[in-house]
Design a protein around this motif. Structure first.
Motif, PDB file in Angstrom:
ATOM      1  N   ILE A   7       0.848  -1.203   0.000  1.00 38.58           N
ATOM      2  CA  ILE A   7       0.000   0.000   0.000  1.00 38.58           C
ATOM      3  C   ILE A   7       0.876   1.243   0.000  1.00 38.58           C
ATOM      4  CG2 ILE A   7      -1.653   1.333   1.375  1.00 38.58           C
ATOM      5  CD1 ILE A   7      -2.773  -1.434   2.333  1.00 38.58           C
ATOM      6  N   ARG A   8       1.907   1.258   0.839  1.00 38.36           N
ATOM      7  CA  ARG A   8       2.813   2.405   0.902  1.00 38.36           C
ATOM      8  C   ARG A   8       3.489   2.643  -0.445  1.00 38.36           C
ATOM      9  NH1 ARG A   8       4.406   4.674   5.231  1.00 38.36           N
ATOM     10  NH2 ARG A   8       4.148   2.843   6.553  1.00 38.36           N
ATOM     11  N   LYS A  13       4.045   6.052  -5.370  1.00 36.39           N
ATOM     12  CA  LYS A  13       4.136   6.146  -6.828  1.00 36.39           C
ATOM     13  C   LYS A  13       3.048   7.026  -7.434  1.00 36.39           C
ATOM     14  CE  LYS A  13       6.367   1.702  -7.677  1.00 36.39           C
ATOM     15  NZ  LYS A  13       6.213   0.371  -8.277  1.00 36.39           N
ATOM     16  N   ALA A  14       1.994   7.297  -6.686  1.00 34.62           N
ATOM     17  CA  ALA A  14       0.871   8.087  -7.203  1.00 34.62           C
ATOM     18  C   ALA A  14       1.281   9.543  -7.399  1.00 34.62           C
ATOM     19  CB  ALA A  14      -0.313   8.005  -6.244  1.00 34.62           C
ATOM     20  N   ALA A  15       0.548  10.236  -8.271  1.00 32.19           N
ATOM     21  CA  ALA A  15       0.792  11.663  -8.488  1.00 32.19           C
ATOM     22  C   ALA A  15       0.645  12.397  -7.161  1.00 32.19           C
ATOM     23  CB  ALA A  15      -0.210  12.214  -9.507  1.00 32.19           C
ATOM     24  N   PRO A  16       1.462  13.440  -6.947  1.00 30.88           N
ATOM     25  CA  PRO A  16       1.373  14.164  -5.679  1.00 30.88           C
ATOM     26  C   PRO A  16       0.022  14.848  -5.514  1.00 30.88           C
ATOM     27  CG  PRO A  16       2.799  15.322  -7.218  1.00 30.88           C
ATOM     28  CD  PRO A  16       2.436  14.016  -7.854  1.00 30.88           C
ATOM     29  N   GLY A  17      -0.340  15.089  -4.277  1.00 32.76           N
ATOM     30  CA  GLY A  17      -1.608  15.760  -3.992  1.00 32.76           C
ATOM     31  C   GLY A  17      -1.419  17.246  -3.871  1.00 32.76           C
ATOM     32  N   PRO A  18      -2.444  17.965  -3.555  1.00 33.80           N
ATOM     33  CA  PRO A  18      -3.776  17.431  -3.284  1.00 33.80           C
ATOM     34  C   PRO A  18      -4.522  17.114  -4.578  1.00 33.80           C
ATOM     35  CG  PRO A  18      -3.819  19.804  -3.055  1.00 33.80           C
ATOM     36  CD  PRO A  18      -2.389  19.416  -3.336  1.00 33.80           C
ATOM     37  N   TRP A  19      -5.406  16.134  -4.507  1.00 26.45           N
ATOM     38  CA  TRP A  19      -6.295  15.823  -5.613  1.00 26.45           C
ATOM     39  C   TRP A  19      -7.639  16.471  -5.324  1.00 26.45           C
ATOM     40  CZ3 TRP A  19      -5.641   9.870  -6.692  1.00 26.45           C
ATOM     41  CH2 TRP A  19      -4.324   9.613  -7.067  1.00 26.45           C
ATOM     42  N   GLU A  20      -8.367  16.798  -6.360  1.00 29.53           N
ATOM     43  CA  GLU A  20      -9.660  17.453  -6.197  1.00 29.53           C
ATOM     44  C   GLU A  20     -10.696  16.810  -7.113  1.00 29.53           C
ATOM     45  OE1 GLU A  20      -9.276  21.663  -6.808  1.00 29.53           O
ATOM     46  OE2 GLU A  20      -7.360  21.704  -5.776  1.00 29.53           O
ATOM     47  N   THR A  21     -11.952  17.102  -6.840  1.00 26.10           N
ATOM     48  CA  THR A  21     -13.028  16.627  -7.699  1.00 26.10           C
ATOM     49  C   THR A  21     -13.927  17.791  -8.090  1.00 26.10           C
ATOM     50  OG1 THR A  21     -14.428  16.119  -5.790  1.00 26.10           O
ATOM     51  CG2 THR A  21     -13.110  14.316  -6.664  1.00 26.10           C
ATOM     52  N   GLY A  22     -14.711  17.569  -9.108  1.00 26.19           N
ATOM     53  CA  GLY A  22     -15.669  18.559  -9.571  1.00 26.19           C
ATOM     54  C   GLY A  22     -16.586  17.905 -10.585  1.00 26.19           C
ATOM     55  N   ARG A  23     -17.283  18.712 -11.346  1.00 21.47           N
ATOM     56  CA  ARG A  23     -18.172  18.204 -12.401  1.00 21.47           C
ATOM     57  C   ARG A  23     -17.906  18.970 -13.683  1.00 21.47           C
ATOM     58  NH1 ARG A  23     -21.647  14.294 -11.246  1.00 21.47           N
ATOM     59  NH2 ARG A  23     -22.535  14.183  -9.183  1.00 21.47           N
ATOM     60  N   THR A  24     -18.029  18.272 -14.815  1.00 27.04           N
ATOM     61  CA  THR A  24     -17.899  18.966 -16.092  1.00 27.04           C
ATOM     62  C   THR A  24     -19.114  19.860 -16.283  1.00 27.04           C
ATOM     63  OG1 THR A  24     -19.020  17.254 -17.358  1.00 27.04           O
ATOM     64  CG2 THR A  24     -16.632  17.058 -17.154  1.00 27.04           C
ATOM     65  N   SER A  25     -18.902  20.979 -16.922  1.00 28.63           N
ATOM     66  CA  SER A  25     -20.022  21.906 -17.127  1.00 28.63           C
ATOM     67  C   SER A  25     -20.962  21.425 -18.231  1.00 28.63           C
ATOM     68  CB  SER A  25     -19.500  23.301 -17.466  1.00 28.63           C
ATOM     69  OG  SER A  25     -18.697  23.242 -18.624  1.00 28.63           O
ATOM     70  N   ILE A  26     -20.470  20.578 -19.132  1.00 28.82           N
ATOM     71  CA  ILE A  26     -21.291  20.137 -20.260  1.00 28.82           C
ATOM     72  C   ILE A  26     -22.076  18.869 -19.928  1.00 28.82           C
ATOM     73  CG2 ILE A  26     -21.224  19.331 -22.665  1.00 28.82           C
ATOM     74  CD1 ILE A  26     -18.676  21.071 -22.964  1.00 28.82           C
TER      75      ILE A  26
END
Length: 78
Positions: A7-8, A13-26
Motif C-alpha cells: 500500500i505504501r 508512486k501516485a501523483a502528488p496531492g492534493p487531488w480534487e473533484t468537480g463536475r464537467t459543465s457540459i
C-alpha cells in the motif's frame, strides 16, 4: 512484501496531492483532478461525485492512515 508495504509503495508512486473533484459543465460527469509533474491533469469519468471524492481524498487519507498504523504497531505488540 507485507500488505502495508505494498500500500505504501502504491501511495508513493501516485501523483502528488492534493487531488480534487468537480463536475464537467457540459455533461455533469465527475472530474478527478491530479497534479502530475507540476501540471494539472483532469480526468472526466462517469461515476458518482461521492466516489470521485473518495478517490481524491485517498491521496491524503492513505498516507495518514499508514502513519497512524506505524505509530500504533509498537503498542499493539505489547
Amino acid at each position: 512484501m507485507s500488505r502495508l508495504s505494498e500500500i505504501r509503495e502504491r501511495a508513493e508512486k501516485a501523483a502528488p496531492g492534493p487531488w480534487e473533484t468537480g463536475r464537467t459543465s457540459i455533461t455533469g460527469e465527475a472530474l478527478l483532478i491530479t497534479q502530475q509533474r507540476g501540471a494539472f491533469a483532469t480526468r472526466s469519468i462517469q461515476m458518482k461525485l461521492e466516489d470521485a471524492d473518495f478517490i481524491a481524498h485517498s491521496r491524503s487519507d492513505i498516507p495518514y492512515l499508514l502513519e497512524m498504523v506505524e505509530k500504533l504497531q509498537p503498542e499493539l505488540r505489547r
